[in-house]
Design a protein around this motif. Structure first.
Motif, PDB file in Angstrom:
ATOM      1  N   ILE A  70      11.788  57.022 -98.212  1.00  0.00           N
ATOM      2  CA  ILE A  70      10.591  56.500 -97.550  1.00  0.00           C
ATOM      3  C   ILE A  70       9.783  55.686 -98.558  1.00  0.00           C
ATOM      4  N   LEU A  71       9.702  56.217 -99.750  1.00  0.00           N
ATOM      5  CA  LEU A  71       8.932  55.557-100.797  1.00  0.00           C
ATOM      6  C   LEU A  71       9.579  55.936-102.128  1.00  0.00           C
ATOM      7  N   GLN A  72       9.808  54.938-102.965  1.00  0.00           N
ATOM      8  CA  GLN A  72      10.473  55.220-104.239  1.00  0.00           C
ATOM      9  C   GLN A  72       9.444  55.348-105.361  1.00  0.00           C
ATOM     10  N   GLN A  73       9.706  56.290-106.243  1.00  0.00           N
ATOM     11  CA  GLN A  73       8.832  56.455-107.406  1.00  0.00           C
ATOM     12  C   GLN A  73       8.762  55.135-108.166  1.00  0.00           C
ATOM     13  N   VAL A  89       2.641  62.039 -92.283  1.00  0.00           N
ATOM     14  CA  VAL A  89       3.819  62.566 -91.588  1.00  0.00           C
ATOM     15  C   VAL A  89       3.425  62.893 -90.155  1.00  0.00           C
ATOM     16  N   ARG A  90       4.108  62.248 -89.238  1.00  0.00           N
ATOM     17  CA  ARG A  90       3.834  62.509 -87.818  1.00  0.00           C
ATOM     18  C   ARG A  90       4.747  63.612 -87.289  1.00  0.00           C
ATOM     19  N   TYR A  95      15.098  64.195 -89.868  1.00  0.00           N
ATOM     20  CA  TYR A  95      14.509  63.060 -89.159  1.00  0.00           C
ATOM     21  C   TYR A  95      12.994  63.113 -89.333  1.00  0.00           C
ATOM     22  N   VAL A  96      12.427  62.004 -89.709  1.00  0.00           N
ATOM     23  CA  VAL A  96      10.992  61.981 -89.981  1.00  0.00           C
ATOM     24  C   VAL A  96      10.336  60.781 -89.312  1.00  0.00           C
ATOM     25  N   ASP A  97       9.206  61.058 -88.696  1.00  0.00           N
ATOM     26  CA  ASP A  97       8.343  60.007 -88.141  1.00  0.00           C
ATOM     27  C   ASP A  97       7.147  59.892 -89.062  1.00  0.00           C
ATOM     28  N   VAL A  98       6.884  58.704 -89.581  1.00  0.00           N
ATOM     29  CA  VAL A  98       5.686  58.563 -90.412  1.00  0.00           C
ATOM     30  C   VAL A  98       4.805  57.447 -89.873  1.00  0.00           C
ATOM     31  N   LEU A  99       3.542  57.591 -90.185  1.00  0.00           N
ATOM     32  CA  LEU A  99       2.562  56.559 -89.861  1.00  0.00           C
ATOM     33  C   LEU A  99       2.090  55.985 -91.182  1.00  0.00           C
TER      34      LEU A  99
END
Lengths: 273, 589
Positions: free
Chosen positions: B277-280, B290-291, B344-348
């Motif tokens: 989702i996001l790299q260091q 996190v939704r 599985y992840v939903d993010v806002l």
């Protein structure tokens, strides 16, 4: 201080306060020339009955009767209090009559088995956890059978491939008695790995007479010995964790029956009934 | 099989949601919006639109001020206003006003009677051909003294054709608002979430409509659960809602291959399979919220990655970096951690510019101190419920272990301290005695450092077992437990196959003699075929009838789970894995 240490300290203090109060009351009754043995006897009987209720609670987990762990805490510390009450009741002397002696012996057995059980249930679980693969007690005979079959297969394969009887001979003389034997609780007395270590030592010694291929088979057998060690230890430890209750509980019921008879005799022959 | 080719075997739609929804009523419903806009031809033959409406819906006629859904309840249905008006109360109402009471628990006498009446036969059930209709529950709860209760509260009216409750039903999450009928005779169509899901699958216009509604209503509620947004003025929230981006990572069906992945890969390999989702070291484009699902927070450590925390629904990441960059624009601070989707992840994502302009200026002094560089943490900081500092609190091995096994999803995970467990099985016996002699868990499972994650239903925050259930038998109770309705379970095994933790067992149901129950033969008139002795004709070749069973957390017993109460050695606990502090306190007793 962690949760268990805090709880232990609190319950020990409560127990000690109970003992001091019981001793003070006992002294007051003595000074007042009241029948202290009657009072301490009934208090002791009540305590023993309350302690025995723990087993009843275990049969009714679906009722909101406090958690079993709270009951066990009460059981442990009220148990210590009952030992002190027993000493007060007996006047800190050995019993003389037959009934009293039987009763005292039963009480000592119940108390000692309880203390032993407490130590067993605190010491063995971490040892079981760290012994190796977790095993379900009821399935241990099945695991043992499977392990024995595996060892026999390894030996047969080694014999067939090498054309030598070296492994078969070693199996018959050393491995078969070990893998066919079942451990008893006495394994826990001393070093529980002693049998396995002896077999592993003999395997090391025997390896010098084998070729490279058979040494490879011996390595497989070493793994089996390690698994047998775990099986034996878990079998012995889990059995002991169950066995002590077979002493503690039946003797508790015997104790209650004899204590009731003793109370009746004491009241009748003491002219109180 | 007989000439008619029919058997009685439990199946979806055996038990319609409402038997009163007749084909004639379905015809009428199909003429109403939004169904009149759906194309029935897009639906497959085995799952026709009319069939869904016939079997997965029920018609409700409501009295004025009758509560339809209550804020905080878990719901398995969405509602469509057919006639009249529904009123959404946009602010929380007091608990007692909503008629909340403790769930029906068995009393002492009922518990004793149940124990005495326990059959010796394992998994005994009445014969499956005798479908016991659920007793008509009196759902009628009225909101009394409405003018006073709703005085000063923001409300919104829903007109015919408008849908509500779909976000909670599809997201397996609690209702975010209370809805009442504004007029007597208001008619609504209650749609089981399974039916709604199927309709969305074959009607893209309905799917688009529901996603748009989430942005309008669900997103606002979700954002308002965050302290940093709750205090913002309406206009600022509106601006954030409009600009928030939806991102999805991972596969929805992750659980299908999870066990295989677990068996065939190393922890490091598994970590690499988790979508990034996001790299260091990357610049933060926005605040990540996190939704749904779980996010692994990790950082580089020697040649690998070290998991430092996990984030669940409603938790956010990136405020510290955005704050630092706003304070010192010349010293760019990139992300200190990597974020990965677990399953599985939903993010806002709220864009950084909006965070800087709308959120940072309104942070409290305590929040600002938390965002300052190390060493400036306030002493009065509230204990974190988040996964923050999980590594320090729980120990390095345990965090990685819980992430690997994905037990972080558990709302009531059973943990056993093996250093205290005497293997007496009192917990199993306790469970059995609370469930008619049938234990609902197995005292075994993965273990690390003397802690066992026992094979008992964890009552997941995101219960994916519920996804494929065709009848809605597996559902969430108002109090949060995931339970199976034995009367509507058809034994299809979908939930058991979907559970990535193998915590649902399929059992063969038995009659009073202990014999397995088999499907029975039907004649052309749907009557059970009897043999010369008057017995039902069992079709044993079709296999015994099964039911799904699992831990129900003894939701109907006084005092809570029997397993916990039965353990004499304080070895067993049920824990919400998101409550890091409680978990740490238990591990470090």
């Amino acid at each position: 201080m962690n949760f268990f240490a805090r709880r232990r300290l609190r319950n020990t203090l409560l127990c000690l306060v109970g003992m001091v109060l019981a001793y003070g009351l006992w002294r007051m009754l003595k000074v007042a020339l009241r029948p202290a043995a009657i009072y301490t006897g009934f208090a002791l009987l009540a305590l023993v009955l309350a302690l025995a209720l723990f087993n009843g609670r275990k049969k009714l987990p679906f009722l909101p009767l406090l958690k079993a762990s709270s009951w066990l805490q009460f059981h442990i510390y009220a148990g210590w209090l009952s030992v002190f009450m027993f000493l007060l009741h007996s006047g800190f002397r050995l019993p003389t009559g037959t009934l009293e002696t039987i009763l005292a012996v039963l009480f000592v057995i119940v108390a000692l088995s309880g203390v032993a059980g407490l130590f067993i249930t605190r010491l063995l679980p971490p040892a079981i956890t760290r012994s190796g693969e977790p095993l379900v007690y009821e399935r241990i005979p099945r695991y043992q059978h499977a392990l024995r079959t595996e060892v026999e297969d390894i030996v047969e394969d080694a014999e067939r491939q090498s054309g030598s009887t070296a492994m078969g001979n070693f199996y018959m003389s050393t491995l078969a008695p070990y893998f066919q034997g079942r451990s008893s609780v006495f394994l826990l007395a001393g070093n529980p790995s002693r049998h396995a270590q002896r077999i592993l030592g003999q395997m090391d010694e025997y390896c010098r007479y084998l070729d490279e291929e058979l040494v490879g088979s011996m390595e497989q057998l070493r793994d089996c010995v390690e698994r047998k060690r775990n099986l034996d230890f878990q079998n012995a430890a889990q059995r002991l964790l169950k066995l002590w209750l077979f002493v503690h509980i039946p003797f508790t019921y015997s104790l209650i029956i004899v204590a009731l008879v003793h109370a009746w005799v004491a009241l009748v022959y003491g002219g109180r009934l | 099989m007989d000439a008619s080719g029919q058997t009685i075997r439990p199946a979806r739609w055996d038990e319609p949601f409402d038997a009163d929804v007749t084909p004639e009523k379905v015809e009428r419903i199909l003429t109403l919006p939004p169904f009149d806009r759906l194309d029935p031809q897009r639906f497959p033959r085995h799952l026709p639109l009319a069939g869904i409406l016939r079997n997965d819906t029920r018609l409700l006629t409501l009295k004025q001020d009758q509560i339809v859904v209550r804020e905080g309840d878990y719901g398995n249905s969405a509602f469509l206003v057919l006639e009249g008006t529904a009123r959404v109360v946009l602010e929380s109402l007091p608990r007692e006003v909503l008629g909340r009471s403790e769930g029906a628990k068995k009393g002492w006498f009922q518990s004793i009677a149940r124990a005495l009446g326990t059959k010796r036969v394992r998994e005994h059930r009445p014969h499956h051909s005798i479908r016991q209709r659920e007793a008509d529950e009196d759902d009628l709860i009225l909101l009394h003294d409405v003018p006073r209760v709703l005085a000063g509260k923001r409300t919104e009216d829903l007109q015919p054709g408008e849908l509500f409750g779909e976000i909670a039903a599809l997201g397996r999450s609690p209702r975010t608002a209370t809805v009442i009928a504004a007029q007597s005779g208001t008619q609504m169509l209650e749609i089981r979430w399974q039916g709604l899901r199927d309709m969305m699958n074959y009607a893209p216009e309905l799917k688009a409509y529901i996603e748009q509604r989430f942005r309008e209503f669900g997103l606002r509620s979700l954002l308002r659960t965050l302290d940093i947004i709750r205090r913002l003025p309406q206009s600022a929230v509106d601006e954030i809602v409009a600009a928030t981006e939806f991102e999805r990572y991972g596969r929805m069906d992750w659980y299908g291959s999870y066990q295989q992945l677990l068996d065939s890969t190393t922890p490091a390999e598994r970590l690499r399979t988790e979508p990034m989702i996001l790299q260091q070291g990357d610049y933060l484009n926005g605040l990540v919220i996190v939704r749904g699902g779980f996010v692994r927070v990790s950082r580089k450590y020697h040649l690998g990655e070290q998991t430092t925390a996990y984030l669940g629904k409603g938790q956010c990441y990136g405020l510290k970096e955005i704050y630092q960059n706003a304070q010192k624009p010349g010293e760019l601070m990139t992300s200190e951690h990597s974020l990965r989707a677990v399953g599985y992840v939903d993010v806002l994502v709220i864009p950084t510019v909006l965070v800087e302009r709308l959120i940072l200026p309104r942070l409290t002094a305590a929040e600002v101190r938390k965002l300052e560089p190390q060493g400036a943490k306030p002493k009065t900081a509230r204990p974190a419920k988040l996964g923050e500092d999980a590594r320090e609190k729980l120990g390095p091995g345990i965090v990685e272990f819980f992430m690997d096994k994905r037990t972080i999803n558990g709302g009531a995970t059973m943990l056993i301290d093996l250093d205290r467990c005497t293997r007496c099985d009192d917990c199993v016996r306790g469970c059995a005695s609370a469930h008619d002699g049938n234990p609902r868990f197995i005292r075994q499972g993965d273990q690390l450092e003397g802690i066992q994650i026992t094979q008992a239903c964890m009552h997941c925050h995101d219960p994916i077992c519920m996804i494929p259930c065709p009848t809605g038998a597996i559902h969430r109770e108002e109090s949060g437990e995931v339970v199976i309705n034995d009367r509507t379970c058809i034994g299809c095994s979908s939930c058991a196959n979907n559970c990535p933790y193998n915590n649902i067992q399929m059992v063969e149901i038995r009659d009073e003699r202990g014999m397995p129950q088999f499907p029975v033969k039907l004649d052309e008139k749907q009557r059970i075929v009897l043999d010369s002795r008057g017995a039902m004709t069992s079709l044993s070749a079709d296999g015994a009838v099964q039911r799904a069973t699992k831990c129900d957390l003894c939701h109907d017993l006084l005092g809570g789970p029997a397993c916990v109460r039965a353990c004499p050695h304080d070895a067993l606990i049920r824990l919400d894995m998101q409550e890091t502090d409680k978990l740490a306190a238990w591990l470090n007793r």
